[in-house]
Write a protein that holds these residues in place. Structure first.
Motif, PDB file in Angstrom:
ATOM      1  N   LEU A 188       0.796  -1.230   0.000  1.00 48.78           N
ATOM      2  CA  LEU A 188       0.000   0.000   0.000  1.00 48.78           C
ATOM      3  C   LEU A 188       0.829   1.282   0.000  1.00 48.78           C
ATOM      4  O   LEU A 188       0.331   2.330  -0.411  1.00 48.78           O
ATOM      5  N   LEU A 189       2.079   1.216   0.467  1.00 48.02           N
ATOM      6  CA  LEU A 189       2.878   2.433   0.599  1.00 48.02           C
ATOM      7  C   LEU A 189       3.914   2.553  -0.510  1.00 48.02           C
ATOM      8  O   LEU A 189       4.410   1.538  -1.020  1.00 48.02           O
ATOM      9  N   PRO A 190       4.253   3.785  -0.888  1.00 47.21           N
ATOM     10  CA  PRO A 190       5.352   3.984  -1.845  1.00 47.21           C
ATOM     11  C   PRO A 190       6.649   3.405  -1.274  1.00 47.21           C
ATOM     12  O   PRO A 190       6.821   3.310  -0.055  1.00 47.21           O
ATOM     13  N   SER A 191       7.566   3.051  -2.152  1.00 48.25           N
ATOM     14  CA  SER A 191       8.792   2.367  -1.745  1.00 48.25           C
ATOM     15  C   SER A 191       9.538   3.096  -0.634  1.00 48.25           C
ATOM     16  O   SER A 191       9.999   2.487   0.336  1.00 48.25           O
ATOM     17  N   GLN A 192       9.656   4.428  -0.730  1.00 40.39           N
ATOM     18  CA  GLN A 192      10.396   5.203   0.263  1.00 40.39           C
ATOM     19  C   GLN A 192       9.703   5.228   1.627  1.00 40.39           C
ATOM     20  O   GLN A 192      10.339   5.484   2.645  1.00 40.39           O
ATOM     21  N   MET A 193       8.395   4.952   1.651  1.00 39.97           N
ATOM     22  CA  MET A 193       7.630   5.049   2.896  1.00 39.97           C
ATOM     23  C   MET A 193       7.369   3.704   3.556  1.00 39.97           C
ATOM     24  O   MET A 193       6.785   3.655   4.640  1.00 39.97           O
TER      25      MET A 193
END
Length: 540
Positions: free
Chosen positions: A418-423
């Motif tokens: 669900l989250l972008p890679s950086q997050m």
């Protein structure tokens, strides 16, 4: 006998607090100097080092540390008081069996070093699998020395010698600091394509880290001899080793269950933005640091009383000690948890603004913010576990841990999708906090089922007052942070703004929180502050 031991325990409480504080500070410094010279994401070297060092650290923290804290020390103490030779033969046999098993485990672990990246690193890794393997060959020998340190420490504790085991990790941290210094001045970089086992910087970092654990274990040999104990080989079986095995088996189960959670975290972290596993590790180090210091200084005096009450089946005294420990934990940890939530970005920026890790301070700061609310549940869960262990119940903590991991794993997997890679790393740190929160609730319900009324109303009243005070303190710190963002160039992400926020926001926030507790008449504030004042006086 008890009368003679109690003063020494009280004295040991203060000295152990100082030792723990020193150990945490030097360990904290070594970890962040490593980030300074390598960077959280530069070349993925730090990720590879962190993953390779996972196995010995986990085996010590969860298996060796857990077994010895909850099982071995009470058995040694009982043998000392029940046996005609004050437990000498039993100690010899236990040490012989433990050393043999540790040696076998270390040999197997080193032979299986190539499997470490397969277990902990995902297919789309951000670390270097070959470099993870190279580091694993150099770091896995730590296992036997971690084990010897834990066994020697248990023997010393059973003889009411507490100082050396508390100070020994400082020696390890100092060796690691020297290692990092040597690494920094050496020319060149660690080769990653191809990975070369003969690379000087690789050898310095790997062997130096292991030498720190060797020195930590070796430091306990002189005090062990001074205590009057002389290690001897004793083969053969003592019936009490069977009792130890039964209790330890549940703790091993605790470790196996925990591995499911940690393998999930490492595979998710290494499968996304570079530096994820290192940021996760450093944020956990920062978030649990207050418990590591305050938990020792505030609760050391409570734990022996809990164990004594459990041994005597004095349930009202055990419940009262649990209640007091819970309330004092809230008084000291909740305000710090609230401040870390607000000041997380400033903490990271202030520590990592220099060196190669500066670019990653934003992610580390948000990781701290995402998980800081779990500080108090973490402390409470550890306290509840100690109650069960004091009752010689190693089964219940393992079952509670299964529930916690059942919560953690889906949160980690959801973060990956669900989250972008950086997050993604923020979801991982959040998974720890939410799992400890669930663990605290489950532990409370389990304790109520076993003991009935456990003084929850009194604890709840304290929690409400402390929560109001913690929010008030966090609001005061937030005002400082907003002022820094408006009037200081670079805001909290610059060195000046970060440190202004930390110093002014931290001091004002704590004063506001503790002041509100005083106004709300939180009775546990006085003994908690007395402990801290005593700690400061001992440090001076």
């Amino acid at each position: 006998m008890t009368a003679r031991n109690e003063p020494s325990l009280a004295k040991a409480s203060g000295s152990m607090a100082i030792a723990t504080l020193t150990s945490r500070i030097t360990g904290f410094l070594s970890k962040f100097l490593l980030a300074y010279v390598i960077g959280l994401s530069a070349g993925a070297v730090n990720d590879s080092y962190t993953v390779a060092n996972t196995v010995p650290n986990i085996l010590y923290e969860l298996l060796l540390g857990g077994v010895l804290t909850s099982v071995v020390v009470p058995l040694l103490v009982r043998a000392k008081h029940e046996d005609a030779d004050e437990g000498e033969e039993y100690t010899h046999r236990l040490l012989t069996v433990s050393f043999t098993l540790l040696t076998a485990l270390t040999v197997v672990a080193v032979l299986c070093a190539p499997l470490v990246p397969k277990l902990f690193v995902s297919g789309t890794d951000t670390s270097n699998p070959a470099l993870v393997t190279a580091f694993a060959y150099l770091l896995l020998p730590e296992i036997i020395f971690y084990g010897l340190f834990a066994m020697f420490g248990a023997i010393l504790n059973s003889r009411t010698v507490f100082g050396p085991p508390a100070w020994a990790p400082v020696i390890n941290n100092l060796v690691l600091l020297v290692t990092i210094g040597v690494y920094y001045v050496l020319p060149g970089e660690i080769s990653t394509n191809p990975v070369e086992m003969g690379n000087v910087k690789l050898l310095v970092l790997g062997i130096g880290t292991t030498l720190g654990i060797v020195a930590q274990a070796a430091m306990l040999v002189p005090p062990l001899l001074r205590s009057g104990y002389r290690p001897r080989w004793r083969w053969g079986w003592d019936p009490r080793l069977t009792e130890f095995g039964g209790l330890a088996a549940w703790v091993v189960g605790y470790v196996v269950v925990s591995q499911v959670g940690y393998v999930t975290i490492t595979r998710v972290a290494t499968g996304h933005a570079t530096g994820g596993i290192s940021i996760y590790t450093y944020s956990w180090l920062l978030v649990q640091m207050p418990y590591g210091v305050l938990g020792v200084s505030l609760l050391t005096a409570i734990m022996p009383r809990m164990s004594k009450a459990a041994a005597q089946r004095d349930i009202p005294a055990l419940i009262e000690d649990l209640s007091l420990g819970s309330r004092m934990s809230a008084v000291m940890l909740a305000p710090i948890s609230a401040l870390m939530t607000v000041l997380g970005p400033a903490i990271a920026a202030g520590l990592l603004v220099f060196g190669k890790a500066g670019a990653d301070s934003g992610r580390l700061g948000l990781a701290i913010t995402a998980s800081a609310f779990g500080l108090l549940p973490y402390g409470l869960t550890m306290l509840q576990m100690r109650v069960f262990y004091a009752m010689k119940d190693a089964r219940t903590p393992t079952l509670i841990n299964m529930i916690m991991i059942a919560v953690k794993v889906p949160v980690c997997v959801a973060a990956a999708y669900l989250l972008p890679s950086q997050m993604v790393v923020f979801g991982l740190t959040f998974s720890d906090a939410i799992s400890f929160t669930v663990g605290t609730v489950v532990g409370e319900l389990w304790l109520r089922k076993r003991f009935g009324r456990i003084g929850s109303r009194r604890v709840a009243r304290t929690y409400v007052k402390v929560a109001v005070s913690a929010v008030w303190g966090a609001a005061a710190a937030l005002v400082i942070e907003l002022g820094v963002a408006k009037f200081v160039p670079g805001g909290v992400h610059g060195a000046a703004g970060a440190w202004i926020s930390l110093l002014l926001g931290g001091i004002l926030g704590l004063l506001a929180a503790f002041g509100m507790m005083a106004l709300l008449r939180v009775h546990e504030l006085r003994p908690a502050l007395d402990k801290i004042t005593s700690l400061v006086r001992r440090s001076a």
